[in-house]
Design a protein around this motif. Structure first.
Motif, PDB file in Angstrom:
ATOM      1  N   PHE A  95       0.857  -1.188   0.000  1.00  0.00           N
ATOM      2  CA  PHE A  95       0.000   0.000   0.000  1.00  0.00           C
ATOM      3  C   PHE A  95       0.890   1.235   0.000  1.00  0.00           C
ATOM      4  CE2 PHE A  95      -2.831  -3.150   1.891  1.00  0.00           C
ATOM      5  CZ  PHE A  95      -4.029  -2.900   1.219  1.00  0.00           C
ATOM      6  N   VAL A  96       0.515   2.212  -0.804  1.00  0.00           N
ATOM      7  CA  VAL A  96       1.243   3.474  -0.865  1.00  0.00           C
ATOM      8  C   VAL A  96       0.350   4.567  -0.279  1.00  0.00           C
ATOM      9  CG1 VAL A  96       2.383   5.170  -2.335  1.00  0.00           C
ATOM     10  CG2 VAL A  96       2.501   2.722  -2.918  1.00  0.00           C
ATOM     11  N   TYR A  97       0.811   5.188   0.794  1.00  0.00           N
ATOM     12  CA  TYR A  97       0.067   6.271   1.447  1.00  0.00           C
ATOM     13  C   TYR A  97       0.848   7.569   1.308  1.00  0.00           C
ATOM     14  CZ  TYR A  97      -2.646   2.643   3.896  1.00  0.00           C
ATOM     15  OH  TYR A  97      -3.446   1.562   4.207  1.00  0.00           O
ATOM     16  N   PHE A  98       0.118   8.644   1.127  1.00  0.00           N
ATOM     17  CA  PHE A  98       0.710   9.972   1.178  1.00  0.00           C
ATOM     18  C   PHE A  98       0.212  10.669   2.438  1.00  0.00           C
ATOM     19  CE2 PHE A  98       0.848   8.946  -3.318  1.00  0.00           C
ATOM     20  CZ  PHE A  98       2.082   9.425  -3.716  1.00  0.00           C
ATOM     21  N   PHE A  99       1.059  11.543   2.998  1.00  0.00           N
ATOM     22  CA  PHE A  99       0.630  12.304   4.164  1.00  0.00           C
ATOM     23  C   PHE A  99       1.069  13.762   4.031  1.00  0.00           C
ATOM     24  CE2 PHE A  99       4.834  10.700   5.206  1.00  0.00           C
ATOM     25  CZ  PHE A  99       5.456  11.754   5.858  1.00  0.00           C
ATOM     26  N   ARG A 100       0.398  14.603   4.766  1.00  0.00           N
ATOM     27  CA  ARG A 100       0.675  16.041   4.721  1.00  0.00           C
ATOM     28  C   ARG A 100       1.831  16.369   5.663  1.00  0.00           C
ATOM     29  NH1 ARG A 100      -3.593  21.018   5.134  1.00  0.00           N
ATOM     30  NH2 ARG A 100      -2.137  22.637   5.832  1.00  0.00           N
ATOM     31  N   LYS A 101       2.893  16.952   5.115  1.00  0.00           N
ATOM     32  CA  LYS A 101       4.017  17.387   5.940  1.00  0.00           C
ATOM     33  C   LYS A 101       3.861  18.842   6.374  1.00  0.00           C
ATOM     34  CE  LYS A 101       8.225  16.682   4.949  1.00  0.00           C
ATOM     35  NZ  LYS A 101       9.483  16.700   4.177  1.00  0.00           N
ATOM     36  N   ALA A 102       3.129  19.614   5.588  1.00  0.00           N
ATOM     37  CA  ALA A 102       2.963  21.031   5.901  1.00  0.00           C
ATOM     38  C   ALA A 102       2.196  21.208   7.209  1.00  0.00           C
ATOM     39  CB  ALA A 102       2.223  21.732   4.753  1.00  0.00           C
ATOM     40  N   ASP A 103       2.428  22.304   7.902  1.00  0.00           N
ATOM     41  CA  ASP A 103       1.737  22.603   9.151  1.00  0.00           C
ATOM     42  C   ASP A 103       0.235  22.761   8.913  1.00  0.00           C
ATOM     43  OD1 ASP A 103       4.253  22.670  10.207  1.00  0.00           O
ATOM     44  OD2 ASP A 103       4.352  24.856  10.423  1.00  0.00           O
ATOM     45  N   VAL A 104      -0.540  22.332   9.889  1.00  0.00           N
ATOM     46  CA  VAL A 104      -1.997  22.536   9.877  1.00  0.00           C
ATOM     47  C   VAL A 104      -2.266  23.674  10.860  1.00  0.00           C
ATOM     48  CG1 VAL A 104      -4.257  21.498  10.223  1.00  0.00           C
ATOM     49  CG2 VAL A 104      -2.352  20.092   9.406  1.00  0.00           C
ATOM     50  N   LEU A 105      -2.704  24.810  10.343  1.00  0.00           N
ATOM     51  CA  LEU A 105      -2.752  26.036  11.132  1.00  0.00           C
ATOM     52  C   LEU A 105      -4.170  26.459  11.495  1.00  0.00           C
ATOM     53  CD1 LEU A 105      -0.120  28.076   9.072  1.00  0.00           C
ATOM     54  CD2 LEU A 105       0.287  26.739  11.142  1.00  0.00           C
ATOM     55  N   ASN A 106      -4.279  27.143  12.641  1.00  0.00           N
ATOM     56  CA  ASN A 106      -5.502  27.846  13.061  1.00  0.00           C
ATOM     57  C   ASN A 106      -6.752  26.969  12.995  1.00  0.00           C
ATOM     58  OD1 ASN A 106      -4.007  30.240  13.470  1.00  0.00           O
ATOM     59  ND2 ASN A 106      -4.201  30.766  11.302  1.00  0.00           N
ATOM     60  N   GLN A 107      -6.679  25.822  13.638  1.00  0.00           N
ATOM     61  CA  GLN A 107      -7.831  24.937  13.720  1.00  0.00           C
ATOM     62  C   GLN A 107      -8.693  25.344  14.926  1.00  0.00           C
ATOM     63  OE1 GLN A 107      -8.247  21.935  11.370  1.00  0.00           O
ATOM     64  NE2 GLN A 107      -7.171  23.682  10.489  1.00  0.00           N
ATOM     65  N   ALA A 108      -9.926  25.721  14.661  1.00  0.00           N
ATOM     66  CA  ALA A 108     -10.805  26.181  15.740  1.00  0.00           C
ATOM     67  C   ALA A 108     -11.225  25.015  16.629  1.00  0.00           C
ATOM     68  CB  ALA A 108     -12.040  26.861  15.153  1.00  0.00           C
ATOM     69  N   TRP A 109     -11.315  25.269  17.939  1.00  0.00           N
ATOM     70  CA  TRP A 109     -11.792  24.261  18.876  1.00  0.00           C
ATOM     71  C   TRP A 109     -12.734  24.935  19.876  1.00  0.00           C
ATOM     72  CZ3 TRP A 109     -11.194  24.831  24.098  1.00  0.00           C
ATOM     73  CH2 TRP A 109     -10.242  25.770  24.519  1.00  0.00           C
ATOM     74  N   GLY A 110     -13.561  24.136  20.490  1.00  0.00           N
ATOM     75  CA  GLY A 110     -14.455  24.623  21.536  1.00  0.00           C
ATOM     76  C   GLY A 110     -14.862  23.458  22.417  1.00  0.00           C
ATOM     77  N   THR A 111     -15.162  23.746  23.672  1.00  0.00           N
ATOM     78  CA  THR A 111     -15.569  22.687  24.594  1.00  0.00           C
ATOM     79  C   THR A 111     -16.969  22.197  24.222  1.00  0.00           C
ATOM     80  OG1 THR A 111     -16.309  24.426  26.110  1.00  0.00           O
ATOM     81  CG2 THR A 111     -14.143  23.472  26.505  1.00  0.00           C
ATOM     82  N   ALA A 112     -17.105  20.886  24.091  1.00  0.00           N
ATOM     83  CA  ALA A 112     -18.401  20.313  23.712  1.00  0.00           C
ATOM     84  C   ALA A 112     -19.408  20.432  24.848  1.00  0.00           C
ATOM     85  CB  ALA A 112     -18.222  18.847  23.316  1.00  0.00           C
ATOM     86  N   THR A 113     -18.940  20.337  26.081  1.00  0.00           N
ATOM     87  CA  THR A 113     -19.780  20.497  27.268  1.00  0.00           C
ATOM     88  C   THR A 113     -19.055  21.433  28.231  1.00  0.00           C
ATOM     89  OG1 THR A 113     -18.759  18.551  28.304  1.00  0.00           O
ATOM     90  CG2 THR A 113     -20.813  18.205  27.064  1.00  0.00           C
ATOM     91  N   PRO A 114     -19.789  22.100  29.136  1.00  0.00           N
ATOM     92  CA  PRO A 114     -19.139  23.033  30.060  1.00  0.00           C
ATOM     93  C   PRO A 114     -18.138  22.333  30.969  1.00  0.00           C
ATOM     94  CG  PRO A 114     -21.522  23.391  30.025  1.00  0.00           C
ATOM     95  CD  PRO A 114     -21.263  22.122  29.278  1.00  0.00           C
ATOM     96  N   VAL A 115     -17.035  23.025  31.235  1.00  0.00           N
ATOM     97  CA  VAL A 115     -16.039  22.556  32.207  1.00  0.00           C
ATOM     98  C   VAL A 115     -16.486  23.041  33.587  1.00  0.00           C
ATOM     99  CG1 VAL A 115     -13.643  22.743  32.944  1.00  0.00           C
ATOM    100  CG2 VAL A 115     -14.197  22.622  30.505  1.00  0.00           C
ATOM    101  N   LYS A 116     -16.514  22.138  34.569  1.00  0.00           N
ATOM    102  CA  LYS A 116     -17.026  22.492  35.892  1.00  0.00           C
ATOM    103  C   LYS A 116     -15.891  22.488  36.918  1.00  0.00           C
ATOM    104  CE  LYS A 116     -21.625  20.644  34.927  1.00  0.00           C
ATOM    105  NZ  LYS A 116     -22.701  19.731  35.347  1.00  0.00           N
ATOM    106  N   TYR A 117     -15.891  23.529  37.759  1.00  0.00           N
ATOM    107  CA  TYR A 117     -14.934  23.605  38.859  1.00  0.00           C
ATOM    108  C   TYR A 117     -15.507  24.544  39.913  1.00  0.00           C
ATOM    109  CZ  TYR A 117     -13.353  28.236  37.244  1.00  0.00           C
ATOM    110  OH  TYR A 117     -13.289  29.557  36.894  1.00  0.00           O
TER     111      TYR A 117
END
Length: 333
Positions: A95-117
């Motif tokens: 099997f021949v696979y290719f992969f991305r070497k370049a940086d993956v930039l500015n990926q947005a994230w958010g908490t799926a549920t509230p963090v409690k403390y």
């Protein structure tokens, strides 16, 4: 095998990742027979790498860009592959696979549920959401293949975002549980939080074959119950400060508020079974408490005026009472 089929199988083939989609991290070159033709050329473009998976194991990783002639190239695994081929056809699958070497930039994230403390200053339960962005690159493709991707023909940045976002949320929950920041200071701590959490996650992501380049926390959100708790704390804090500025004790101020409300609430008095005499006695008590508060600790005229102003602002005394008492105090200056 017919002469036609032999000829058809040995047509020169170019193996490359054409039109690389920006959302793809991992791409398996399509081959119906999972074999490489003897005259094939492997092209690795800038920002790409190539993984050769032979008999289920990573046999070689090509990270340098270029054109590799699979008939004559001396790349270690390609040479091995050529040596085991029989009659231009191999029983061994590649099997021949290719992969991305370049940086993956500015990926947005958010908490799926509230963090409690628990708020360390006020002791109130906090439910907080957070969001931001992160950047990463593939640092060890063999680890990524074994630990995350497996035999999937493709893997996207969206799938990777879900993995990273879940770990960010877990890290934030553990971090806040140990720090117990007050809701008042949480926004001022976002940069420090992001830095500490990134350091905490670095080792975990290196084990997955990833290098987390940066992590940012852009903002926080509190749920309605938490906002209500914060509003109540803010009101009390404001009252305490105002009472202190006027030389009053907050407990005394709350007692006067309770007496004021009870004296003005005829329905409340009736509901409590109080007779008219009891109501009059309550009113008398209210007046005595106001006078005692104004004269508490031998207050001078200036301090009494400050207290008088606060009692007026709180609606504990009427405008008429305020003006009359102020005139009396000023006459004593």
């Amino acid at each position: 095998m017919s002469i036609f089929n032999v000829f058809n199988n040995q047509l020169a083939q170019v193996i490359q990742w054409e039109q690389q989609a920006p959302e793809l991290l991992w791409y398996r070159f399509p081959s119906s027979r999972n074999e490489v033709k003897n005259a094939s050329k492997l092209i690795v473009a800038p920002g790409q790498g190539c993984v050769l998976v032979y008999e289920g194991k990573v046999a070689d990783v090509i990270e340098e860009e270029g054109i590799f002639n699979l008939k004559t190239d001396n790349h270690p695994f390609i040479t091995t592959l050529l040596n085991i081929r029989k009659n231009f056809e191999s029983e061994h699958k590649l099997f021949v696979y290719f992969f991305r070497k370049a940086d993956v930039l500015n990926q947005a994230w958010g908490t799926a549920t509230p963090v409690k403390y628990v708020d360390g200053t006020y002791g109130i339960p906090i439910s907080m959401g957070a969001n931001g962005n992160f950047s990463y690159r593939i640092s060890d493709v063999s680890k990524l293949f074994k630990q995350v991707i497996g035999n999937k023909p493709s893997f996207t940045t969206v799938e990777m975002k879900a993995i990273i976002s879940n770990r960010i949320q877990e890290a934030i929950a553990a971090y806040l549980a140990s720090k117990s920041y007050s809701f008042q200071e949480i926004d001022a701590q976002l940069a420090n939080m992001a830095k500490d959490i990134q350091q905490q996650l670095d080792k975990e992501f290196l084990a997955l074959g990833l290098n987390l380049l940066d992590l940012k926390i852009s903002g926080t959100q509190f749920d309605e119950k938490t906002q209500s708790r914060i509003a109540r704390v803010a009101d009390v804090t404001t009252d305490v400060f105002a009472a202190k500025q006027a030389g009053l004790d907050y407990v005394d101020l709350e007692k006067l508020r309770a007496l004021r409300d009870a004296a003005r609430n005829e329905g409340g008095l009736a509901g409590a079974g109080l007779q008219l005499g009891a109501g009059l006695e309550l009113g008398k008590k209210f007046q005595e408490e106001k006078e005692a508060l104004l004269n508490k600790d031998g207050a001078d005229v200036v301090e009494k005026l400050r207290k008088l102003q606060l009692l007026h602002a709180e609606g504990i005394i009427t405008e008429e009472e305020f003006q009359a008492k102020k005139k009396e105090l000023l006459a004593n200056l």
